[in-house]
Design an enzyme around this catalytic site. Structure first.
Site, PDB file in Angstrom:
ATOM      1  N   GLY A   1       0.738  -1.139  -0.080  1.00 38.08           N
ATOM      2  CA  GLY A   1       0.128   0.047   0.069  1.00 38.08           C
ATOM      3  C   GLY A   1       0.889   1.342  -0.128  1.00 38.08           C
TER       4      GLY A   1
ATOM      5  N   ASP B   1       8.143  -6.735  13.962  1.00 42.93           N
ATOM      6  CA  ASP B   1       6.640  -6.352  14.427  1.00 42.93           C
ATOM      7  C   ASP B   1       6.850  -5.011  15.225  1.00 42.93           C
ATOM      8  OD1 ASP B   1       4.078  -5.971  15.327  1.00 42.93           O
ATOM      9  OD2 ASP B   1       3.716  -8.260  15.302  1.00 42.93           O
TER      10      ASP B   1
ATOM     11  N   TYR C   1     -10.438   2.279  15.736  1.00 47.98           N
ATOM     12  CA  TYR C   1      -9.549   2.905  14.822  1.00 47.98           C
ATOM     13  C   TYR C   1      -9.559   4.549  14.551  1.00 47.98           C
ATOM     14  CZ  TYR C   1      -7.524   3.694  10.183  1.00 47.98           C
ATOM     15  OH  TYR C   1      -6.621   4.066   9.249  1.00 47.98           O
TER      16      TYR C   1
ATOM     17  N   LYS D   1      -6.440   6.938  15.414  1.00 50.07           N
ATOM     18  CA  LYS D   1      -5.943   8.321  14.708  1.00 50.07           C
ATOM     19  C   LYS D   1      -6.075   9.305  15.122  1.00 50.07           C
ATOM     20  CE  LYS D   1      -4.179   5.551  11.206  1.00 50.07           C
ATOM     21  NZ  LYS D   1      -2.669   5.376  10.911  1.00 50.07           N
TER      22      LYS D   1
ATOM     23  N   PRO E   1      -5.062  10.642   4.690  1.00 52.51           N
ATOM     24  CA  PRO E   1      -5.975   9.897   3.749  1.00 52.51           C
ATOM     25  C   PRO E   1      -7.342   9.872   4.012  1.00 52.51           C
ATOM     26  CG  PRO E   1      -3.660   8.955   3.992  1.00 52.51           C
ATOM     27  CD  PRO E   1      -4.027   9.706   5.072  1.00 52.51           C
TER      28      PRO E   1
ATOM     29  N   THR F   1      -6.143  -0.018  -0.840  1.00 51.23           N
ATOM     30  CA  THR F   1      -4.718  -0.903  -0.565  1.00 51.23           C
ATOM     31  C   THR F   1      -5.167  -2.156  -0.004  1.00 51.23           C
ATOM     32  OG1 THR F   1      -4.775   0.150   1.552  1.00 51.23           O
ATOM     33  CG2 THR F   1      -3.653   1.428  -0.100  1.00 51.23           C
TER      34      THR F   1
END
Ligand code: NDP
Ligand code: 8X3
Length: 255
Positions: free
Chosen positions: A15, A62, A155, A159, A185, A190
């Site tokens: 992506g 990771d 989520y 952000k 964005p 992706t």
């Protein structure tokens, strides 16, 4: 001869991270690329060396693993330490459910990756940038930080945390001549939705049906624009959406 600049991009195996790696390779950057999928990292690194003649260092770890993240930075060879640009891109969403039905495991994964991983990396590379008195950190946020949407609580929160951390980092680091920016964005086609829906490609494909979403290259070009400003200019925050999108979850689809 002037030394090539060095950029470290987290989450370069797919992506936006992969597209940014290609964009910066084209610009002649030496690249440190990270991700968990070793084979993808190696293949991308090889492609970039062959196509653009640039040096690439792959770091497979990771980002949720603090010890591994710290060690990856601490063990950088001397000629790779002078990092000019850090793109904190590695991130993901897991699940799309209301809070009362959400998975605590998914919540941990999102916060451990999107927030704590970004913090660990910013601390490790921030130290190097402070010592050098220069650098640019670009955090990949999301329109999900600007307007929230139902079923995306964690989520969106992760952000929003990225944006808060970005603002604090800017306050802390501008005195050292370091730029700190974020880019938000909108919907980009992706592997993001495939990861969100845990491998359900059919469901993921539905997300981007009926309109033209952003492509990873659209974001990579914007990131390059941010990096490529003169020394006195910092693009602090950039929102970029598909034309068909007006806000998080508000898209005109023609189905
Ligand atoms: P992809 O799923 O295509 O890429 C995500 C990248 O993050 C991969 O390289 C993946 O590498 C890496 N990553 C995920 N988890 C980890 C981890 N634990 N450790 C190391 N690397 C990790 O998604 P995108 O390119 O879309 O996502 C990139 C960023 O953009 C994310 O922060 C995302 O939240 C953000 N974003 C995406 C939008 C979209 O619509 N696509 C819109 C707005 C923001 P690997 O699996 O190999 O570890
Ligand atoms: C990803 C954008 O709207 O698909 O950050 O959650 S969205």
């Amino acid at each position: 001869m002037e030394q090539s600049r060095i950029a470290l991009i987290t989450g370069a195996t797919a992506g936006i991270g992969e597209a940014t790696a290609i964009q910066l390779a084209e610009a002649g950057y030496r690249l440190i690329l990270t991700g968990r999928r070793a084979e993808r990292l190696q293949n991308l690194a090889q492609r970039l060396r062959t196509a653009y003649g640039v040096d690439v260092l792959e770091l497979c770890f990771d980002i949720r693993d603090r010890k591994a993240t710290r060690a990856a930075v601490a063990d950088l060879p001397a000629d790779w330490r002078a990092i000019d640009v850090l793109v904190n891109n590695a991130g993901l969403s897991q699940g799309l459910e209301p809070v009362h039905m959400g998975s605590e495991e998914d919540w941990d994964t999102m916060f451990d990756t999107n927030v704590k991983g970004l913090l660990t990396m910013s601390k490790a590379i921030g130290k190097i940038m402070v010592e050098r008195g220069s650098g640019h950190i670009i955090n990949v946020s999301s329109t999900a930080a600007k307007d929230v949407y139902a079923n995306g609580a964690v989520y969106c929160a992760s952000k929003q945390a990225v944006e808060a951390i970005t603002k604090v980092l800017r306050l802390e680091l501008h005195v050292y001549g370091i730029k700190v920016s974020s880019i938000a964005p909108g919907m980009a086609d992706t592997e993001f939705s495939e990861v969100r829906f845990k491998g359900d490609r059919e469901r993921a494909a539905q997300v981007y049906k009926g309109f033209e979403p952003l492509h990873a290259t659209d974001i990579a070009e914007a990131i390059w624009f941010m990096i490529n400003r003169p020394a006195h200019v910092n693009i602090a925050d950039l929102i970029i959406m598909p034309t068909a999108q007006a806000a998080s979850g508000v898209v005109k689809k023609q189905l």
